[in-house]
Design a protein around this motif. Structure first.
Motif, PDB file in Angstrom:
ATOM      1  N   ARG A  39       3.215  10.862   4.415  1.00  0.00           N
ATOM      2  CA  ARG A  39       2.474  11.238   4.718  1.00  0.00           C
ATOM      3  C   ARG A  39       1.967  12.326   5.839  1.00  0.00           C
ATOM      4  NH1 ARG A  39      -0.812   6.472   2.344  1.00  0.00           N
ATOM      5  NH2 ARG A  39      -1.514   6.397   4.338  1.00  0.00           N
ATOM      6  N   ALA A  40       2.325  12.037   6.805  1.00  0.00           N
ATOM      7  CA  ALA A  40       2.009  12.123   8.294  1.00  0.00           C
ATOM      8  C   ALA A  40       2.516  14.076   8.353  1.00  0.00           C
ATOM      9  CB  ALA A  40       2.711  11.669   9.830  1.00  0.00           C
ATOM     10  N   GLU A  68       5.687   5.679   4.193  1.00  0.00           N
ATOM     11  CA  GLU A  68       4.262   5.858   3.577  1.00  0.00           C
ATOM     12  C   GLU A  68       3.525   6.689   4.295  1.00  0.00           C
ATOM     13  OE1 GLU A  68       2.458   6.769   0.092  1.00  0.00           O
ATOM     14  OE2 GLU A  68       4.359   7.120   0.726  1.00  0.00           O
ATOM     15  N   ARG A  69       3.256   5.731   5.460  1.00  0.00           N
ATOM     16  CA  ARG A  69       2.337   6.766   6.509  1.00  0.00           C
ATOM     17  C   ARG A  69       3.399   7.620   7.015  1.00  0.00           C
ATOM     18  NH1 ARG A  69       1.082   0.889   7.706  1.00  0.00           N
ATOM     19  NH2 ARG A  69       2.656   1.196   9.368  1.00  0.00           N
ATOM     20  N   GLU A  70       4.530   7.459   7.888  1.00  0.00           N
ATOM     21  CA  GLU A  70       5.480   8.493   8.112  1.00  0.00           C
ATOM     22  C   GLU A  70       5.810   9.530   7.060  1.00  0.00           C
ATOM     23  OE1 GLU A  70       9.475   6.758   9.183  1.00  0.00           O
ATOM     24  OE2 GLU A  70       8.591   5.863  10.634  1.00  0.00           O
ATOM     25  N   GLU A 109       5.960   0.538   3.641  1.00  0.00           N
ATOM     26  CA  GLU A 109       4.705   1.150   4.375  1.00  0.00           C
ATOM     27  C   GLU A 109       4.424   2.516   5.386  1.00  0.00           C
ATOM     28  OE1 GLU A 109       1.751  -1.749   4.868  1.00  0.00           O
ATOM     29  OE2 GLU A 109       0.914  -1.744   2.158  1.00  0.00           O
ATOM     30  N   GLN A 110       4.865   1.314   5.934  1.00  0.00           N
ATOM     31  CA  GLN A 110       5.326   2.289   7.321  1.00  0.00           C
ATOM     32  C   GLN A 110       6.321   4.013   7.052  1.00  0.00           C
ATOM     33  OE1 GLN A 110       4.384   2.220  10.566  1.00  0.00           O
ATOM     34  NE2 GLN A 110       5.841   4.112  11.336  1.00  0.00           N
ATOM     35  N   ASP A 163       5.630  -4.311   5.377  1.00  0.00           N
ATOM     36  CA  ASP A 163       5.439  -3.797   6.073  1.00  0.00           C
ATOM     37  C   ASP A 163       6.556  -1.938   6.638  1.00  0.00           C
ATOM     38  OD1 ASP A 163       3.573  -5.644   6.338  1.00  0.00           O
ATOM     39  OD2 ASP A 163       4.645  -6.184   8.322  1.00  0.00           O
ATOM     40  N   ARG A 221       5.354  13.323  13.452  1.00  0.00           N
ATOM     41  CA  ARG A 221       6.819  13.183  13.656  1.00  0.00           C
ATOM     42  C   ARG A 221       7.950  13.782  14.294  1.00  0.00           C
ATOM     43  NH1 ARG A 221       7.476  13.761   7.146  1.00  0.00           N
ATOM     44  NH2 ARG A 221       6.711  14.855   7.967  1.00  0.00           N
ATOM     45  N   ASN A 254       0.220  -1.533  -0.064  1.00  0.00           N
ATOM     46  CA  ASN A 254      -0.007  -0.248  -0.051  1.00  0.00           C
ATOM     47  C   ASN A 254       1.097   0.954   0.235  1.00  0.00           C
ATOM     48  OD1 ASN A 254      -2.152   1.494   0.451  1.00  0.00           O
ATOM     49  ND2 ASN A 254      -2.259   1.724   2.698  1.00  0.00           N
ATOM     50  N   ALA A 255       1.762   1.944  -0.963  1.00  0.00           N
ATOM     51  CA  ALA A 255       2.220   2.448  -1.447  1.00  0.00           C
ATOM     52  C   ALA A 255       2.955   3.045  -2.924  1.00  0.00           C
ATOM     53  CB  ALA A 255       4.111   1.954  -0.721  1.00  0.00           C
TER      54      ALA A 255
END
Length: 159
Positions: free
Chosen positions: A152-153, A148-150, A145-146, A142, A158, A12-13
């Motif tokens: 977008r945050a 990618e989440r970081e 995706e981590q 994983d 952060r 999911n990236a």
């Protein structure tokens, strides 16, 4: 009979991030759980020759070999082969990346044959790769995706 494996996973990236992280060879020991080190021996255009060393196995044996890897960023493919084949008669690897809804599908194909004097045969190695590749792919997924989440945050979250 020679071995052939195909394993895939959806991440999911965006394909750009998946490509960047999985083709950052010096970072492979942090991306894969099985590798202890990677040393780049030569870089010519899109082709890299490198030594990959694994963590010791259950018997304390450390496996290491030289591979050659050619990336095709435009085609979203990578072709690799072992130069120092060790117990393999040959090992050819093809990675493919596909843009899919919600992310990137990453597919690994391996074609190989074990030498007659190798400690295991083609069937054993096929089973081993089919057991291990999904584990490594899930770890990689994983981590990507981590990241990618970081990415977008909001910056404040952060800190």
């Amino acid at each position: 009979m020679p071995g052939h494996t195909e394993n895939e996973i959806t991440v999911n990236a965006p394909v750009e991030l998946v490509w960047e992280m999985t083709n950052d060879l010096p970072n492979w020991p942090q991306l894969f759980s099985e590798y202890s080190s990677l040393e780049i021996l030569e870089q010519k255009g899109d082709t890299t020759t490198f030594r990959l060393t694994m963590h010791p196995d259950e018997n304390g044996k450390v496996w290491s070999w030289v591979s050659e890897r050619t990336v095709d960023r435009q085609g979203l493919t990578v072709r690799a082969r072992r130069v120092e084949t060790g117990p393999f008669a040959h090992m050819d690897i093809h990675w493919q990346y596909f843009k899919v809804p919600g992310g990137t599908r990453m597919k690994w194909t391996q074609d190989f044959a074990m030498k007659p004097e190798a400690p295991v045969d083609d069937d054993w190695m096929t089973d081993n790769i089919n057991r291990n590749s999904p584990i490594q792919m899930a770890l990689i997924r994983d981590k990507i995706e981590q990241r990618e989440r970081e990415g977008r945050a909001p910056a404040a979250s952060r800190l």
